[in-house]
Design an enzyme around this catalytic site. Structure first.
Site, PDB file in Angstrom:
ATOM      1  N   GLU A  62     -15.698   7.314 -15.110  1.00  0.00           N
ATOM      2  CA  GLU A  62     -16.606   6.693 -14.144  1.00  0.00           C
ATOM      3  C   GLU A  62     -17.069   7.710 -13.114  1.00  0.00           C
ATOM      4  O   GLU A  62     -16.593   8.845 -13.081  1.00  0.00           O
ATOM      5  CB  GLU A  62     -15.886   5.519 -13.443  1.00  0.00           C
ATOM      6  CG  GLU A  62     -14.671   5.955 -12.644  1.00  0.00           C
ATOM      7  CD  GLU A  62     -13.895   4.782 -12.028  1.00  0.00           C
ATOM      8  OE1 GLU A  62     -13.864   3.685 -12.609  1.00  0.00           O
ATOM      9  OE2 GLU A  62     -13.314   5.001 -10.952  1.00  0.00           O
ATOM     10  N   HIS A  64     -19.001   7.720  -8.798  1.00  0.00           N
ATOM     11  CA  HIS A  64     -19.356   6.949  -7.602  1.00  0.00           C
ATOM     12  C   HIS A  64     -19.691   7.913  -6.482  1.00  0.00           C
ATOM     13  O   HIS A  64     -19.454   9.131  -6.598  1.00  0.00           O
ATOM     14  CB  HIS A  64     -18.204   6.019  -7.195  1.00  0.00           C
ATOM     15  CG  HIS A  64     -16.838   6.602  -7.417  1.00  0.00           C
ATOM     16  ND1 HIS A  64     -16.371   7.665  -6.700  1.00  0.00           N
ATOM     17  CD2 HIS A  64     -15.852   6.288  -8.308  1.00  0.00           C
ATOM     18  CE1 HIS A  64     -15.139   7.962  -7.119  1.00  0.00           C
ATOM     19  NE2 HIS A  64     -14.808   7.160  -8.105  1.00  0.00           N
ATOM     20  N   HIS A  68     -12.863  11.777  -4.315  1.00  0.00           N
ATOM     21  CA  HIS A  68     -11.420  11.643  -4.549  1.00  0.00           C
ATOM     22  C   HIS A  68     -10.732  12.970  -4.245  1.00  0.00           C
ATOM     23  O   HIS A  68     -11.252  14.034  -4.601  1.00  0.00           O
ATOM     24  CB  HIS A  68     -11.112  11.369  -6.034  1.00  0.00           C
ATOM     25  CG  HIS A  68     -11.351   9.986  -6.505  1.00  0.00           C
ATOM     26  ND1 HIS A  68     -10.999   8.864  -5.810  1.00  0.00           N
ATOM     27  CD2 HIS A  68     -11.882   9.539  -7.673  1.00  0.00           C
ATOM     28  CE1 HIS A  68     -11.313   7.790  -6.515  1.00  0.00           C
ATOM     29  NE2 HIS A  68     -11.859   8.161  -7.641  1.00  0.00           N
ATOM     30  N   HIS A 102     -15.440  11.579 -13.839  1.00  0.00           N
ATOM     31  CA  HIS A 102     -14.012  11.932 -13.876  1.00  0.00           C
ATOM     32  C   HIS A 102     -13.246  10.945 -14.740  1.00  0.00           C
ATOM     33  O   HIS A 102     -13.593   9.756 -14.827  1.00  0.00           O
ATOM     34  CB  HIS A 102     -13.410  12.000 -12.472  1.00  0.00           C
ATOM     35  CG  HIS A 102     -13.630  10.783 -11.633  1.00  0.00           C
ATOM     36  ND1 HIS A 102     -14.842  10.520 -11.038  1.00  0.00           N
ATOM     37  CD2 HIS A 102     -12.810   9.767 -11.296  1.00  0.00           C
ATOM     38  CE1 HIS A 102     -14.744   9.380 -10.359  1.00  0.00           C
ATOM     39  NE2 HIS A 102     -13.522   8.896 -10.509  1.00  0.00           N
ATOM     40  N   CYS A 116      -3.835   9.716  -4.867  1.00  0.00           N
ATOM     41  CA  CYS A 116      -5.303   9.768  -4.826  1.00  0.00           C
ATOM     42  C   CYS A 116      -5.763   9.232  -3.480  1.00  0.00           C
ATOM     43  O   CYS A 116      -5.482   8.077  -3.137  1.00  0.00           O
ATOM     44  CB  CYS A 116      -5.902   8.940  -5.959  1.00  0.00           C
ATOM     45  SG  CYS A 116      -7.721   8.880  -5.902  1.00  0.00           S
TER      46      CYS A 116
END
Lengths: 148, 148
Positions: A62, A64, A68, A102, A116
């Site tokens: 995914e 976004h 992260h 990722h 994370c």
């Protein structure tokens, strides 16, 4: 009251921290759990989670807008980070920039557990379209790595 | 360009990450180093640092408005967190709330290495006054623990 001290009572199990499903079952991930160690109440605008991927498992491929910061603390594995396949061992530091693809995979014979960090306010992940997958699979290393 | 992958090339030494002094030499701390793993450029408003306290060493006894999230990843030790003395082992999660007194000490026979998350924008630490020390030392466990 926010606890000032959460003991790790067993390896990768914390006092008062629930082991949750990674996300809804949608066929995009395998053998992943999630634990939320800190959140909005800690006053930093970020949340720190512990994810554990079982042997042979993987997170969702995914991307976004939010970023992260990932630090493995258990076992090992491999990740797709933007356009690179990187090996993961304890204490490596991975940064997933905005809109970078990722996916994290555990080794076949050991779990991959990682911290994370994300911002508390964040957008929802986006899955790859057929066109996105075509672009990713143009790289044979990425084509061999990804699981969708 | 922000690196997407920083390998831990030796135990607790990362590719391209400098080992820095903890802070200026002012007699309030002993045997502490600092490494900055992530910062403002990572887009989360927080910075993740790795501090290592050598055997028998300690950080400064201090407090401030900003919060800390601390996770040991090497060795062990003990901390003052607000008004409690807590043992520290790998993967315990410590939260230092706003204006909470804190000091981290390594064991005598091993180092204490920990990740520490803070907001990028933050106030400067404040040292205890004689009056503050009097209040802290009213608790005999704290009196025996702190190093100033």
């Amino acid at each position: 009251m926010i606890p000032t001290y959460r003991k790790q009572v067993q390896p990768f199990v914390w006092d008062g921290v629930e082991v949750l499903a990674y996300k809804e079952q949608d066929g995009t991930h395998r053998a992943v759990t999630r634990q939320v160690l800190t959140g909005a109440e800690h006053g930093q605008g970020t949340s720190l989670r512990y994810f554990e991927v079982g042997p042979g498992g993987h997170t969702t491929l995914e991307r976004h807008e939010h970023t992260h910061v990932v630090i493995p603390i258990r076992g090992g594995g491999t990740a797709l980070v933007v356009d690179r396949i990187v090996p993961l061992a304890a204490h490596d530091v991975v940064f997933v920039p905005s809109w970078g693809w990722h996916q994290f995979r555990a080794a076949d014979d050991e779990p991959l557990g990682f911290l994370c960090a994300v911002t508390v306010e964040r957008d929802r992940p986006v899955l790859p379209t057929a066109q996105d997958l075509g672009v990713l699979r143009a790289d044979p290393h990425i084509a061999a790595f990804i699981r969708v």
